[in-house]
Design an enzyme around this catalytic site. Structure first.
Site, PDB file in Angstrom:
ATOM      1  N   ASP A 181       2.776  -2.508   1.804  1.00 23.94           N
ATOM      2  CA  ASP A 181       1.707  -1.628   1.318  1.00 23.94           C
ATOM      3  C   ASP A 181       2.204  -0.809   0.134  1.00 23.94           C
ATOM      4  OD1 ASP A 181      -0.703  -0.314   1.124  1.00 23.94           O
ATOM      5  OD2 ASP A 181      -0.578   0.686   3.072  1.00 23.94           O
ATOM      6  N   GLY A 219      -4.836   7.166  -1.461  1.00 23.23           N
ATOM      7  CA  GLY A 219      -5.612   7.231  -2.699  1.00 23.23           C
ATOM      8  C   GLY A 219      -6.848   6.340  -2.624  1.00 23.23           C
ATOM      9  N   GLU A 228      -4.062   2.111   7.603  1.00 24.29           N
ATOM     10  CA  GLU A 228      -2.734   1.773   7.091  1.00 24.29           C
ATOM     11  C   GLU A 228      -1.663   2.293   8.048  1.00 24.29           C
ATOM     12  OE1 GLU A 228      -3.760   1.720   2.317  1.00 24.29           O
ATOM     13  OE2 GLU A 228      -3.095   3.573   3.214  1.00 24.29           O
ATOM     14  N   THR A 242      -3.397  -1.808   1.460  1.00 21.74           N
ATOM     15  CA  THR A 242      -4.618  -1.716   0.649  1.00 21.74           C
ATOM     16  C   THR A 242      -4.277  -1.155  -0.728  1.00 21.74           C
ATOM     17  OG1 THR A 242      -5.963  -1.334   2.619  1.00 21.74           O
ATOM     18  CG2 THR A 242      -6.902  -0.618   0.535  1.00 21.74           C
TER      19      THR A 242
HETATM   20  C1  5RP Z   1      -4.749   3.173  -0.208  1.00 24.59           C
HETATM   21  C2  5RP Z   1      -3.336   3.489  -0.498  1.00 24.59           C
HETATM   22  C3  5RP Z   1      -2.688   2.762  -1.616  1.00 24.59           C
HETATM   23  O1  5RP Z   1      -1.560   2.116  -1.146  1.00 24.59           O
HETATM   24  C4  5RP Z   1      -2.287   3.756  -2.675  1.00 24.59           C
HETATM   25  O2  5RP Z   1      -3.434   4.488  -3.060  1.00 24.59           O
HETATM   26  C5  5RP Z   1      -1.691   3.050  -3.900  1.00 24.59           C
HETATM   27  O3  5RP Z   1      -2.664   2.304  -4.533  1.00 24.59           O
HETATM   28  P1  5RP Z   1      -2.394   1.422  -5.808  1.00 24.59           P
HETATM   29  O4  5RP Z   1      -1.537   0.279  -5.380  1.00 24.59           O
HETATM   30  O5  5RP Z   1      -3.775   0.983  -6.220  1.00 24.59           O
HETATM   31  O6  5RP Z   1      -1.739   2.281  -6.854  1.00 24.59           O
HETATM   32  O7  5RP Z   1      -2.703   4.279   0.149  1.00 24.59           O
HETATM   33  O8  5RP Z   1      -5.263   3.983   0.807  1.00 24.59           O
END
Ligand code: 5RP
Length: 221
Positions: free
Chosen positions: A82, A97, A104, A28
């Site tokens: 991911d 985040g 996940e 995600t």
């Molecule tokens: C979501 C996550 C994402 O992988 C992490 O926040 C990184 O996000 P982005 O690719 O938008 O920088 O753990 O729960």
């Protein structure tokens, strides 16, 4: 290249790990969104994907990618792709985040290999500058916050946010995560914690890091 271009280049590099006629584990976030867009344009067939969030499911379905219920999959899932909020040299991660950390972690645990995709700003010496997300059962908010304060952290409720599982997120500021494995276990043992955003028990196997000099492949130190 700006951060978004680095994310895109890195995400597309992860497509090399995808084999025909397999099911892909999909994470995600904004980096993963570029990966999903790439998956939809592969010049070979995949069976489909298992997803770590409603958001990724929606994006994949909109692009015509079949999304399987994880409980209906009875075959090996070779690769999970991911992003991360931070990675150390051992490929221990902070994730969550976007608030999808629990799903996940579940999907990652079902897959043989975890390929993490991130731009170079995410590689750090010690995890913890990024506030550590913890998914918490709502009635345990105060208990979990007190325990994390005792560990030296500053918990903040993620206002107006509910996870796909109906829970809250506490973001823990000011933690120095020098022993990710031990801290993951310690936090997961607190009553009311669903899971912590530390991914050390199942750390990444490969980090594809987007840099100004191209995508670097990093293996655990
Ligand atoms: C979501 C996550 C994402 O992988 C992490 O926040 C990184 O996000 P982005 O690719 O938008 O920088 O753990 O729960």
């Amino acid at each position: 290249m700006d951060q978004n271009q680095l994310k895109k280049e890195t995400a597309l590099a992860a497509l090399e790990y995808i084999k025909p006629n397999t099911i892909v584990g999909v994470g995600t976030g904004s980096t993963v969104n570029f990966f999903i867009d790439g998956l939809a344009e592969l010049d070979f067939e995949i069976k489909g994907a298992v997803s770590s969030s409603e958001a990724s499911t929606q994006r994949m379905q909109d692009l015509g990618i079949k999304v399987f219920d994880l409980n209906e999959v009875n075959e090996t899932i070779p690769v999970y792709v991911d992003g991360a909020d931070e990675s150390d040299a051992g490929l221990n991660l902070i994730k969550g985040g976007g608030g999808a950390l629990t799903r996940e972690k579940i999907v990652a645990a079902c897959c043989d290999q975890f390929v993490c995709i991130a731009d170079e700003s995410k590689l750090v010496d010690t995890l913890g500058k990024f506030p550590l997300p913890i998914e918490v059962i709502p009635m345990a908010q105060a208990l979990v916050a007190r325990k994390l304060e005792a560990m030296g952290g500053q918990p903040k409720l993620r206002e107006g946010f509910t996870t796909d599982n109906g829970n809250i997120i506490l973001d823990i500021h000011d933690l120095q995560i020098t022993n990710p494995l031990e801290m993951e276990k310690e936090i997961n043992d607190i009553a009311g914690v669903v899971t912590t955003g530390i991914f050390a028990i199942n750390a990444a196997d490969i980090l594809l890091l987007g840099t100004q000099k191209g995508v670097k492949k990093i293996l655990p130190a």
